[in-house]
Design an enzyme around this catalytic site. Sequence first.
Site, PDB file in Angstrom:
ATOM      1  N   SER A  81     -11.037  -0.208   9.355  1.00 20.87           N
ATOM      2  CA  SER A  81     -10.434   0.848  10.166  1.00 20.87           C
ATOM      3  C   SER A  81     -11.142   1.019  11.504  1.00 20.87           C
ATOM      4  CB  SER A  81     -10.480   2.183   9.428  1.00 20.87           C
ATOM      5  OG  SER A  81      -9.739   2.111   8.236  1.00 20.87           O
TER       6      SER A  81
HETATM    7  N1  SAH Z   1     -12.825   0.715   3.714  1.00 20.21           N
HETATM    8  C1  SAH Z   1     -12.666  -0.635   4.218  1.00 20.21           C
HETATM    9  C2  SAH Z   1     -11.298  -0.905   4.799  1.00 20.21           C
HETATM   10  C3  SAH Z   1     -10.343  -1.027   3.755  1.00 20.21           C
HETATM   11  S1  SAH Z   1      -8.802  -1.788   4.052  1.00 20.21           S
HETATM   12  C4  SAH Z   1     -13.722  -0.997   5.226  1.00 20.21           C
HETATM   13  O1  SAH Z   1     -14.522  -0.150   5.599  1.00 20.21           O
HETATM   14  O2  SAH Z   1     -13.750  -2.149   5.631  1.00 20.21           O
HETATM   15  C5  SAH Z   1      -8.126  -1.335   2.471  1.00 20.21           C
HETATM   16  C6  SAH Z   1      -8.700  -2.083   1.304  1.00 20.21           C
HETATM   17  O3  SAH Z   1      -8.127  -1.522   0.128  1.00 20.21           O
HETATM   18  C7  SAH Z   1      -8.322  -3.554   1.303  1.00 20.21           C
HETATM   19  O4  SAH Z   1      -9.474  -4.331   1.229  1.00 20.21           O
HETATM   20  C8  SAH Z   1      -7.459  -3.692   0.065  1.00 20.21           C
HETATM   21  O5  SAH Z   1      -7.599  -4.934  -0.572  1.00 20.21           O
HETATM   22  C9  SAH Z   1      -7.972  -2.555  -0.806  1.00 20.21           C
HETATM   23  N2  SAH Z   1      -7.057  -2.096  -1.878  1.00 20.21           N
HETATM   24  C10 SAH Z   1      -5.724  -1.980  -1.828  1.00 20.21           C
HETATM   25  N3  SAH Z   1      -5.237  -1.544  -3.008  1.00 20.21           N
HETATM   26  C11 SAH Z   1      -6.319  -1.364  -3.821  1.00 20.21           C
HETATM   27  C12 SAH Z   1      -6.481  -0.941  -5.176  1.00 20.21           C
HETATM   28  N4  SAH Z   1      -5.445  -0.636  -5.962  1.00 20.21           N
HETATM   29  N5  SAH Z   1      -7.731  -0.874  -5.682  1.00 20.21           N
HETATM   30  C13 SAH Z   1      -8.815  -1.206  -4.918  1.00 20.21           C
HETATM   31  N6  SAH Z   1      -8.717  -1.632  -3.639  1.00 20.21           N
HETATM   32  C14 SAH Z   1      -7.493  -1.708  -3.101  1.00 20.21           C
END
Ligand code: SAH
Length: 230
Positions: A81
Site C-alpha cells: 500500500s
Molecule cells: N500488508 C501488505 C500489503 C498487502 S496486499 C504489505 O504491507 O505489503 C494484500 C495481501 O493480502 C496480498 O498479499 C494477498 O495475497 C493477501 N490476501 C488476500 N486474501 C487473503 C486471505 N484470505 N488470507 C490471507 N492473505 C490474503
Amino acid sequence: MSKISVIILIAFLMETTNGQESYKAQRELMVNTQLIARDIHDVSTLNAMRRVKRHEFVPEVMKAHAYEDRPLAIGNKQTISQPYIVAYMTQELKLKPDYRVLEIGTGSGYQAAVLATIVDSVYTIEIVEPLGITARKLLKQLGYKNIEVRLGDGYHGWPDKAPFDAIIVTAGVKEIPPDLLDQLAEGGRMIIPVGQNLFHRNLILATKKNGEIKTQKLIGVAFVPFTRKK
Ligand code: SAH
C-alpha cells in the site's frame, strides 16, 4: 589487495553509506510531505514510518520508487500500500505498546513491520505462499522478533492466539469475516477495506464495546481483493 580493488571497495562502501543516508532522507521527506502534511499526527505511527526501511520490502527494481506517494507492485499480482494508507490504518488502530495485533494479508511484510515497531506482538497471515515465505525470511533477517507469519487463508483468523487488541485486514472483502469480529478483544479496533469494486472500497472501522460491534465508514480506498483457498 591491489590498489584498484581498494579503490573499488572504497567506492562501494561510499555508495552504500550514501544509499542508506539517502533512503533515510527520503523517509523523512515522506513523513513530512505525505503524512504530517495530511492528517497523520500519532507520534508512534510517525516514528514507526521513520524507522521501518520500506525499500527493503520492495523488489530490487522498485527500490528507487519505495518512498513515492503510491502503492507498488510486489509480485504475484499483489501490492504494498501507499505509505499514507499504511500510516492512516496504523493510526486509526490506536495502538498501545502492550497490544497483540492480527494482520490478514502479510504481502511484503511492510505493514507488519510498522505495527511491530509499535506493539508487543504481531500475528500475520498470507495466502500466497511465495509472498509469505519471502516476508517471513526478510522480517527475520531484518531482526523483527515479535512477528509471526503464517501461510494460509486468513478468513477464519488465528483462533489459538485470540483475542487481539487490534485487527487489520489489508485486502478488500465483500463482507467482514465474522470470525475476525469474534477474535477482537473487548475495547478492540479492527480496520478493514470493504466493497465490491477494486478501486472503490470503504475503509471500515469496527469496534467492540460490551461485546457489541459498531462499524463506522472512514475513507474511500483501493485494495487488492481478499481471496479464499478452495
Ligand atoms: N500488508 C501488505 C500489503 C498487502 S496486499 C504489505 O504491507 O505489503 C494484500 C495481501 O493480502 C496480498 O498479499 C494477498 O495475497 C493477501 N490476501 C488476500 N486474501 C487473503 C486471505 N484470505 N488470507 C490471507 N492473505 C490474503
